[in-house]
Design an enzyme around this catalytic site. Structure first.
Site, PDB file in Angstrom:
ATOM      1  N   LEU A 223     -83.813 -22.503  36.353  1.00 50.97           N
ATOM      2  CA  LEU A 223     -83.053 -21.740  37.356  1.00 50.97           C
ATOM      3  C   LEU A 223     -81.564 -21.985  37.157  1.00 50.97           C
ATOM      4  O   LEU A 223     -80.805 -22.058  38.134  1.00 50.97           O
ATOM      5  CB  LEU A 223     -83.476 -22.175  38.764  1.00 50.97           C
ATOM      6  CG  LEU A 223     -84.981 -22.255  39.062  1.00 50.97           C
ATOM      7  CD1 LEU A 223     -85.241 -22.886  40.419  1.00 50.97           C
ATOM      8  CD2 LEU A 223     -85.603 -20.873  39.023  1.00 50.97           C
ATOM      9  N   GLY A 227     -81.515 -25.869  38.718  1.00 52.69           N
ATOM     10  CA  GLY A 227     -82.543 -26.825  38.297  1.00 52.69           C
ATOM     11  C   GLY A 227     -83.733 -26.169  37.609  1.00 52.69           C
ATOM     12  O   GLY A 227     -83.660 -25.014  37.199  1.00 52.69           O
ATOM     13  N   ASP A 254     -81.919 -22.137  25.281  1.00 54.32           N
ATOM     14  CA  ASP A 254     -82.372 -22.477  23.922  1.00 54.32           C
ATOM     15  C   ASP A 254     -82.215 -23.969  23.652  1.00 54.32           C
ATOM     16  O   ASP A 254     -83.100 -24.607  23.062  1.00 54.32           O
ATOM     17  CB  ASP A 254     -81.564 -21.693  22.876  1.00 54.32           C
ATOM     18  CG  ASP A 254     -81.757 -20.203  23.012  1.00 54.32           C
ATOM     19  OD1 ASP A 254     -82.819 -19.790  23.518  1.00 54.32           O
ATOM     20  OD2 ASP A 254     -80.844 -19.450  22.626  1.00 54.32           O
TER      21      ASP A 254
HETATM   22  P1  ATP Z   1     -79.870 -18.472  27.845  1.00 46.52           P
HETATM   23  O1  ATP Z   1     -80.685 -17.221  28.037  1.00 46.52           O
HETATM   24  O2  ATP Z   1     -78.385 -18.184  27.832  1.00 46.52           O
HETATM   25  O3  ATP Z   1     -80.316 -19.305  26.702  1.00 46.52           O
HETATM   26  P2  ATP Z   1     -81.236 -19.302  30.234  1.00 46.52           P
HETATM   27  O4  ATP Z   1     -80.851 -18.301  31.277  1.00 46.52           O
HETATM   28  O5  ATP Z   1     -82.555 -19.157  29.578  1.00 46.52           O
HETATM   29  O6  ATP Z   1     -80.089 -19.400  29.143  1.00 46.52           O
HETATM   30  P3  ATP Z   1     -80.773 -21.260  32.287  1.00 46.52           P
HETATM   31  O7  ATP Z   1     -81.904 -21.165  33.228  1.00 46.52           O
HETATM   32  O8  ATP Z   1     -79.480 -20.630  32.714  1.00 46.52           O
HETATM   33  O9  ATP Z   1     -81.229 -20.743  30.850  1.00 46.52           O
HETATM   34  O10 ATP Z   1     -80.451 -22.759  31.939  1.00 46.52           O
HETATM   35  C1  ATP Z   1     -81.303 -23.578  31.169  1.00 46.52           C
HETATM   36  C2  ATP Z   1     -81.008 -25.008  31.504  1.00 46.52           C
HETATM   37  O11 ATP Z   1     -79.637 -25.288  31.155  1.00 46.52           O
HETATM   38  C3  ATP Z   1     -81.104 -25.346  32.973  1.00 46.52           C
HETATM   39  O12 ATP Z   1     -82.438 -25.657  33.330  1.00 46.52           O
HETATM   40  C4  ATP Z   1     -80.182 -26.552  33.059  1.00 46.52           C
HETATM   41  O13 ATP Z   1     -80.818 -27.693  32.518  1.00 46.52           O
HETATM   42  C5  ATP Z   1     -79.063 -26.163  32.113  1.00 46.52           C
HETATM   43  N1  ATP Z   1     -77.975 -25.422  32.781  1.00 46.52           N
HETATM   44  C6  ATP Z   1     -77.748 -24.105  32.744  1.00 46.52           C
HETATM   45  N2  ATP Z   1     -76.656 -23.774  33.455  1.00 46.52           N
HETATM   46  C7  ATP Z   1     -76.175 -24.930  33.958  1.00 46.52           C
HETATM   47  C8  ATP Z   1     -75.064 -25.280  34.770  1.00 46.52           C
HETATM   48  N3  ATP Z   1     -74.203 -24.354  35.223  1.00 46.52           N
HETATM   49  N4  ATP Z   1     -74.893 -26.580  35.092  1.00 46.52           N
HETATM   50  C9  ATP Z   1     -75.736 -27.546  34.636  1.00 46.52           C
HETATM   51  N5  ATP Z   1     -76.800 -27.284  33.849  1.00 46.52           N
HETATM   52  C10 ATP Z   1     -77.031 -25.996  33.510  1.00 46.52           C
HETATM   53  O1  RIB Z   2     -79.973 -17.369  24.047  1.00 49.22           O
HETATM   54  C1  RIB Z   2     -78.691 -17.122  23.516  1.00 49.22           C
HETATM   55  C2  RIB Z   2     -78.822 -16.367  22.231  1.00 49.22           C
HETATM   56  O2  RIB Z   2     -79.333 -15.100  22.541  1.00 49.22           O
HETATM   57  C3  RIB Z   2     -77.523 -16.159  21.538  1.00 49.22           C
HETATM   58  O3  RIB Z   2     -77.273 -17.122  20.554  1.00 49.22           O
HETATM   59  C4  RIB Z   2     -77.658 -14.783  20.963  1.00 49.22           C
HETATM   60  O4  RIB Z   2     -77.834 -14.801  19.604  1.00 49.22           O
HETATM   61  C5  RIB Z   2     -78.860 -14.190  21.626  1.00 49.22           C
HETATM   62  O5  RIB Z   2     -79.834 -14.005  20.691  1.00 49.22           O
END
Ligand code: ATP
Ligand code: RIB
Length: 309
Positions: A223, A227, A254
């Site tokens: 999230l 968290g 990632d």
């Molecule tokens: P992306 O698609 O860009 O790879 P995502 O949306 O799949 O990211 P998030 O849920 O935003 O992933 O974040 C993954 C993890 O990164 C979170 O569970 C947390 O551990 C860490 N994280 C993300 N944003 C923050 C933040 N603003 N502060 C601290 N930790 C963060």
């Molecule tokens: O999750 C982030 C990644 O999504 C970026 O590195 C970009 O390449 C996209 O694929």
């Protein structure tokens, strides 16, 4: 030696523009930061896992263009990733991702997958069968979704464990869920998969229960700054995010996935592996880029041991 992780998935050449806000339709803004570099969900996860000291192979498809040449160099430079599993094709360009980042570190991304779409289930299954001591195979969805689902189903039938990071979110056939040992969506992806609107850990637990009901063994729903929740048939747990000054959350998920897989392969129990990944992702969001931002094992361990985060 730790057992082997195979990440099957995407590499993208990345073009980033950072500015005060992410432009909406028809809007133009002047940005303040521009850079190009490596990315793609598969590559990011493979590099993140490798930096954590895991034994990783990255199976991907690249074009025979300058982005592909860069990919070969950068995968080796940042993650020590090389070898025959990194393949070049004649008839498609290397994947690219165009990323906008705003002042709060939020992003919006357009991926054109190109060569990533040529990765087949057959290639993945034969890579796994010819690799010794495979612990788990990691998937994401910037490749052909049908091929990724077929690969998971075939590997599951052979007793191989799988992790799916279902990003970008796509409708999945019901028969693939029992072939997924661990699914790791963010809240938006979990909402698309389950129909549960998620703003709180309780709502994420409900989405997790739906995924478990479809046959997944473990659901980890991130999230962002709010968290992460863990849901299995027997357990529900919440791990708060660390409070940090986020500069670029691109690829946070990632770094989380790669570090989580690395921790599991080193024997961490489920909740501790999530706490470890939470530490690694919190370090990465304080830096720009993903390969460049993903922390090494030593730095992550120092934070992990200083406070279970
Ligand atoms: P992306 O698609 O860009 O790879 P995502 O949306 O799949 O990211 P998030 O849920 O935003 O992933 O974040 C993954 C993890 O990164 C979170 O569970 C947390 O551990 C860490 N994280 C993300 N944003 C923050 C933040 N603003 N502060 C601290 N930790 C963060
Ligand atoms: O999750 C982030 C990644 O999504 C970026 O590195 C970009 O390449 C996209 O694929």
């Amino acid at each position: 030696m730790n057992p082997k992780i195979i990440i099957a998935g995407s590499y993208n050449g990345v073009i980033v523009a950072k500015g005060p806000v992410i432009p909406g339709v028809g809007e133009t803004y002047l940005g303040d930061t521009f850079f190009t570099g490596p990315g793609g969900k598969g590559a990011n996860q493979a590099v993140a896992a490798s930096l954590q000291g895991a034994d990783v192979s990255f199976l991907c498809k690249l074009g025979k263009d300058s982005y592909g040449d860069d990919a070969v160099k950068l995968l080796k430079q940042y993650g020590g990733l090389e070898g025959e599993s990194i393949r070049r094709v004649d008839d498609a360009h290397t994947g690219v991702a165009l990323i906008f980042v705003d002042g709060a570190g939020n992003n919006s991304i357009m991926v054109v997958p190109g060569a990533n779409l040529t990765l087949t289930a057959e290639e993945i299954v034969s890579e796994v069968k010819t690799t010794k001591n495979v612990f788990m195979v990691g998937f994401q969805l910037e490749c052909d979704v049908g091929q990724m689902c077929e690969a998971m189903i075939r590997l599951h039938a052979e007793g191989v464990k799988t992790l799916l990071d279902p990003a970008p979110a796509a409708a999945l056939p019901m028969e693939v869920y029992p072939a997924i040992d661990i699914i790791k969506p963010n809240e938006h992806e979990a909402e698309i998969l389950t129909g549960v609107h998620i703003t709180t850990p309780e709502e994420a637990y409900r989405a997790g229960d739906i995924l478990i009901g479809r046959g997944v063994k473990t659901a980890i729903i991130t999230l962002g700054a709010k968290g992460t929740v863990i849901v299995t048939a027997d357990e529900k747990a919440f791990v708060p995010a660390r409070i940090v000054d986020a500069k670029d959350t691109t690829g946070a998920g990632d770094v989380f996935s790669g570090s989580f897989l690395a921790a599991l392969s080193k024997g961490y129990p489920l909740k501790e592996a999530v706490q470890y990944a939470n530490c690694a992702a919190s370090i990465s969001v304080q830096r720009l880029g993903v390969f460049e931002a993903a922390p090494a094992e030593e730095e992550t361990l120092a934070l992990y041991h200083s406070s279970r985060c």
